[in-house]
Design an enzyme around this catalytic site. Structure first.
Site, PDB file in Angstrom:
ATOM      1  CG  HIS A 142      -2.266  -0.662   0.858  1.00  0.00           C
ATOM      2  ND1 HIS A 142      -3.169  -0.094  -0.018  1.00  0.00           N
ATOM      3  CD2 HIS A 142      -2.804  -1.847   1.237  1.00  0.00           C
ATOM      4  CE1 HIS A 142      -4.216  -0.894  -0.145  1.00  0.00           C
ATOM      5  NE2 HIS A 142      -4.025  -1.962   0.602  1.00  0.00           N
ATOM      6  CG  ASP A 147      -2.727   1.243   4.027  1.00  0.00           C
ATOM      7  OD1 ASP A 147      -2.592   2.314   3.396  1.00  0.00           O
ATOM      8  OD2 ASP A 147      -1.856   0.823   4.813  1.00  0.00           O
ATOM      9  CE1 TYR A 344      -7.722   6.666 -14.285  1.00  0.00           C
ATOM     10  CE2 TYR A 344      -6.238   7.403 -12.551  1.00  0.00           C
ATOM     11  CZ  TYR A 344      -6.950   6.389 -13.164  1.00  0.00           C
ATOM     12  OH  TYR A 344      -6.907   5.128 -12.673  1.00  0.00           O
ATOM     13  CD  GLU A 417      -0.963   2.731  12.338  1.00  0.00           C
ATOM     14  OE1 GLU A 417      -0.717   2.758  13.562  1.00  0.00           O
ATOM     15  OE2 GLU A 417      -1.055   1.693  11.674  1.00  0.00           O
TER      16      GLU A 417
END
Ligand SMILES: [Zn+2]
Ligand SMILES: [Zn+2]
Length: 438
Positions: A142, A147, A344, A417
């Protein structure tokens, strides 16, 4: 605002304890933005969000192959009593949460795919997964932080589902596959989800998406209009006529012609487009032609990329690129064939929506709220933003005092985190505040 800079170096248990005991970064100033009960619920839920993130991190899956991740998401949304649809655009999952009060339909997006990169973070929950990608064996990691995005949206779904009686309107949770692009020869991602009609019965009036970045932890940034670039590939084949290098007049030299085309293309952004309006880039990244120094070859192939921040400029560059290549080749007696493979579109934030909803992010991030710089990267979210007025924003993940942050897609990319509860707070606050506008 202080982050939790020791988290990365702390052992796992300590890190979790730290998350619970310390004031959460970004939440300290958010009392005005989120009701106290909601904020408390986000704090309680954070260890769960962290553990989802680590589980997903340890089991990364490439685009269109997010089977396990999609299963986890679908089970979670089902456990919250939502209407859940699976298998959209291969592995996409959509959850629909109907609030107890009348109000708008709003969509939130998370992308689920990992990248063919071998992880080198040394984290205790690092990925050891290997798989086949376009015929090659690769590590899976990731490396773009999706994630984090999945865990944030699962947490947001839980917080909002638990307060559904007071929730005004409907929230569509969109977990999309293949943001980084589908494997060769496959369709995927946001474009395919739209094609399969995810918003056919229930169209949101606003959509929000976020991306973790290596900016300082807790920083939230957004801009109106073009935030991320369109990304198109082109191939130009210059057809000349092969001859002896010592006698070029006997043929048509595609090498000199290709050189002129390379320079000619640079005059499009530099000399032909209004420099005060919007930046754009044309780069030639490959030139192939010829086998040895004394033979002028028959053909030369150029390959390159085009980046723009609005779709009118994008179309204009396509036309000018073709005209430039064809006309220069013609002037040399050669010919040019131009193929543009559209990638894109530019990710364009809706000005009105940003004006209305950026204050929510600003209240949450305090002085860490910034106007985002444009990024020449591109985002699959652009397709959603083309369909629904949208706001896409960046969330910083580098703790204060940590000087070196490896960027997205690096084998050492390691977002903090501490950004997880901030992401949950941001998504939750956007839904609640948007509902209040009606
Ligand atoms: Zn990426
Ligand atoms: Zn990404």
């Amino acid at each position: 605002m202080k982050g939790i800079p020791s988290l990365k170096r702390a052992p796992l248990a300590l890190a979790l304890a730290g998350l619970l005991a310390l004031p959460l970064p970004g939440l300290a100033d958010s009392h005005d933005t989120l009701p106290a009960g909601v904020q408390q619920r986000i704090e309680q839920l954070t260890p769960q969000v962290v553990s989802w993130r680590r589980d997903i991190h340890q089991h990364p899956e490439l685009g269109n192959r997010e089977f396990r991740t999609a299963g986890l998401v679908a089970d979670h949304l089902q456990s919250l009593g939502m209407e859940v649809r699976t298998g959209i655009a291969h592995t996409g999952v959509v959850g629909i949460l109907k609030g107890g009060k009348p109000g708008p339909v709003v969509a939130l997006r998370a992308d689920m795919d990992a990248l063919p990169v071998t992880e080198e973070t040394g984290l205790p929950f690092a990925s050891t997964v290997r798989t086949q990608y376009n015929g090659e064996e690769v590590g899976v990691f990731h490396a773009c932080g999706h994630d984090m995005h999945v865990a944030i949206l699962m947490g947001t779904a839980q917080v909002l589902a638990e307060m559904r009686d007071e929730l005004a309107g409907t929230v569509i949770f969109v977990f999309q596959p293949a943001e980084e692009g589908a494997p060769a020869g496959e369709e995927g991602g946001a474009e395919l989800m739209l094609k399969e009609g995810i918003f056919a019965d229930l169209k949101p009036e606003a959509m929000f998406g976020l991306h973790v970045m290596t900016s300082p932890l807790g920083e939230i940034s957004v801009r109106t209009q073009g935030q991320l670039a369109s990304s198109d590939q082109f191939r130009i084949t210059i057809q000349g006529k092969q001859t002896h290098g010592g006698m070029p007049w006997n043929g048509v030299d595609p090498i000199v012609t290709a050189s002129q085309v390379v320079l000619g293309l640079q005059t499009i952004p530099a000399r032909q487009l209004d420099a005060t309006k919007t930046p754009s880039v044309i780069s030639v990244g490959a030139i192939n032609g010829g086998v040895r120094g004394n033979i002028i070859p028959d053909t030369v192939e150029l390959e390159g990329t085009i980046r723009t921040f609005d779709n009118a400029t994008r179309e204009e560059i396509h036309q000018r690129l073709e005209r430039t290549a064809v006309s220069i080749a013609e002037s040399a007696g050669a010919s040019a064939e131009v193929v543009i493979n559209k990638g894109y579109p530019a990710t364009i934030n809706d000005s009105e929506l940003v004006k209305a909803m950026a204050p929510t992010l600003q209240r949450l991030a305090g002085d860490q709220f910034k106007e985002a710089s444009r990024s020449m990267a591109s985002e699959d979210f652009a397709y959603f933003a083309g369909e629904v007025p949208s706001m896409y924003f960046f969330l910083g993940t580098t703790p204060a005092g940590q000087p070196l942050a490896y960027p997205n897609h690096s084998p050492k990319f390691n977002p903090d985190e501490g950004a997880l509860p901030i992401g949950v707070s941001a998504m939750t606050a956007l839904v609640l505040d948007y509902g209040k506008r009606q």
